[in-house]
Motif scaffolding. Sequence first.
Motif, PDB file in Angstrom:
ATOM      1  N   ALA A  47       0.807  -1.226   0.000  1.00  0.00           N
ATOM      2  CA  ALA A  47       0.000   0.000   0.000  1.00  0.00           C
ATOM      3  C   ALA A  47       0.840   1.277   0.000  1.00  0.00           C
ATOM      4  CB  ALA A  47      -0.934  -0.006   1.208  1.00  0.00           C
ATOM      5  N   VAL A  48       2.043   1.207   0.556  1.00  0.00           N
ATOM      6  CA  VAL A  48       2.864   2.423   0.621  1.00  0.00           C
ATOM      7  C   VAL A  48       3.676   2.543  -0.661  1.00  0.00           C
ATOM      8  CG1 VAL A  48       4.790   3.539   1.802  1.00  0.00           C
ATOM      9  CG2 VAL A  48       2.939   2.490   3.123  1.00  0.00           C
ATOM     10  N   ASP A  49       3.428   3.614  -1.400  1.00  0.00           N
ATOM     11  CA  ASP A  49       4.065   3.785  -2.707  1.00  0.00           C
ATOM     12  C   ASP A  49       5.222   4.767  -2.588  1.00  0.00           C
ATOM     13  OD1 ASP A  49       4.510   3.571  -5.416  1.00  0.00           O
ATOM     14  OD2 ASP A  49       3.113   5.207  -5.891  1.00  0.00           O
ATOM     15  N   SER A  50       6.314   4.293  -2.030  1.00  0.00           N
ATOM     16  CA  SER A  50       7.498   5.139  -1.889  1.00  0.00           C
ATOM     17  C   SER A  50       8.672   4.504  -2.617  1.00  0.00           C
ATOM     18  CB  SER A  50       7.823   5.341  -0.405  1.00  0.00           C
ATOM     19  OG  SER A  50       6.749   6.042   0.209  1.00  0.00           O
TER      20      SER A  50
END
Lengths: 420, 420
Positions: free
Chosen positions: A361-364
């Motif tokens: 979910a974390v788009d980094s």
Amino acid sequence: MSEIIELCRRAREASYALSAASRATKDAALHAMAAALRDNTEQIVTANAKDVAAAREAGTPESTVDRLALDPARVDAMAAGLEQLAGLVDPVGEVVRGYTLPNGLELRQVRVPFGVVGIIYEARPNVTADAAGICLKSGNAVLLRGSSSAAESNAAIVEVLRAAAAATGLPADVIQGVPGDRAAVKELMQARGLVDVLIPRGGAGLIQTVVSESTVPVIETGVGNCHVYVDSAADLDLALTILLNAKTQRPSVCNAAESLLVHAEVASEFLAKALPALVDAGVTVHGDAEVVAAGKDIESAADVVPATEEDYGKEYSSLDLSAAVVPSLEAAVEHIRRYSSSHTDAIITRSQAAARQFVQAVDSAAVVVNASTRFTDGGEFGFGAEIGISTQKLHARGPMGLPEMTSTKYIVIGDGQIRN
Amino acid sequence: MSEIIELCRRAREASYALSAASRATKDAALHAMAAALRDNTEQIVTANAKDVAAAREAGTPESTVDRLALDPARVDAMAAGLEQLAGLVDPVGEVVRGYTLPNGLELRQVRVPFGVVGIIYEARPNVTADAAGICLKSGNAVLLRGSSSAAESNAAIVEVLRAAAAATGLPADVIQGVPGDRAAVKELMQARGLVDVLIPRGGAGLIQTVVSESTVPVIETGVGNCHVYVDSAADLDLALTILLNAKTQRPSVCNAAESLLVHAEVASEFLAKALPALVDAGVTVHGDAEVVAAGKDIESAADVVPATEEDYGKEYSSLDLSAAVVPSLEAAVEHIRRYSSSHTDAIITRSQAAARQFVQAVDSAAVVVNASTRFTDGGEFGFGAEIGISTQKLHARGPMGLPEMTSTKYIVIGDGQIRN
């Protein structure tokens, strides 16, 4: 033709010879450049002394002066960096993919240099040698625009590097400094077609200027508002070790943590340990109401202050940390989507399901599980060299090594194929 | 908040669910979209009839009207395109590289969707389904801005696709049309941070506008001033076959040849064959003095006319060809560097040395040896789908398939690593 356009054209012309140069030629040039830096240490340090004197006269803070200053040891480190580049694999010519088509055409996608790269950077004059070396090794002519505070140092370094490159048979114009005022930089940023890519290295202000004023394609680098999320299933001792490392090991760099999120279920237990440890390490914690309440009972309660909305969006680059308690992993993800600069965000958890969900979910540029955010770095990732850390999504994301300094082209070999 | 910003925010929100969707879910959606297009053929063709009528009323040339017009067979072809996409490998999650670092950190670089993609395109309404399908398969929410001449058709197609996507459990907002006037498009182009990438598809004018007015990163596509260079060591029969194919097989497309260069040593022999053959095929040759002189002796000499400087820079997209005699391979390379749009350039030669030199020196998205320029195409390259042909150097170059519609992120898995 303006001076800048003339400079760009010379770089383009020089880039043709450089793109055709073998790895052996490029590595010989890098070794010659390293030797030349060492041989001309005195000249470089003398030029640097003028910049340092001017900076002190202008009342520049001593920490900035220190970043600017060169001594023989620092010049030697620049030379060693160039020698290290010579040891790395040449990205040019790498076959990225290749196969034979049904009609017999042989297709290969191979790495090629961009052509002409512009680097716009601040302060440290070692970037001059570093960027020149990375561009040369990746087959790119480079236009170097350092800050005016390092103008004498950069000019001396560029002169030494150009002479060394020329002595090994490459055109001197594969390395050029960009002189002039802000108008000159503006012209560089607008030289679409002459310059293939611009890479700004420096603070948020510089990067914002380059991004918004350039018509040349830009690779955005560096701003890091990095998060550490302590999950309900975290090993809290591990979480504390990682948090302290991520925040305090080197607070001025972009992969340092700037924000702590704690799952509500473990918040009181974790904060009871973490807040005193952070404060002991010199950190000022900017917390939400729950964090501030937890901080009331510790000795140095004054170092736990209420956070403003603005705090959560900040890259402090100092011993400050924003902190919030979140009701769920989903809420942590939402907070990160809202405030993160998408550089590096970490979860601390023993739960495989939580790790998987967070990573998805974390788009980094880098998503870390159970480790410090401080590892997002070309050196740590094993790239051998790094021109910067891209926080954008096109072309390159995360630490950029030599392959990220190339484009590709398709080579199609046939024996008379035509299309029906 | 403006309507466009609101639209972008909805796309961003929808992109989170889409980026987490499995290949199975996305393929089910593509099949549902295909079925829905077929089921709603009448509604789509009726909407299209309004666009066609308006275009005719506005005096649009019949060739343009033909590109605009939809019939049941064309709607079926759009549906088949979506089904074909369902058969392709999902680029999301592909591990681009990965290894374990000395400290035990497991590092993987994996493909992830961009997030939100904007497509700005002209004329053909089939691009609406095509682009929506490619974006969905690659996990990207899409904002579709077609030309106003196809507004009714595009709106009908978007409505059908949204409903089908929603019926399979994805947010309908993964596919949205962008309404409004030029100011709305301008706002889309300035929505940096909300839109991750813009891809213009259409003529040079459209592409130029998007490139110069966008703050959102743009992938430039499509302009093709492609060259065929007939080397002194060429098989001249093979050269003629390839030249005719490259120029005449489909002159309106971007990978058609627009310019012929002939080595002086074989010029008179080659031109004596090539000029009549070109003219027979309906081609007007815009030549330099030598070409025009060679054309004097052929039957339809009137079709060989003097070239202006401007001719060499032109993408004719018609049965026109610029032509020049060059004294050497180096001169051919110099000509190509000056005039080519760096899309596709070909050499015809039996010499391994000449081929190697040309392939190294010509920096175009595709460099072809002994084959037609017409092969630079996602379908021909075996990609299965193509969103366009990039003529820029950042991120993607040449035909862009599904992998080119993704970014990457680094996933770093540890067990407590901190940095010393």
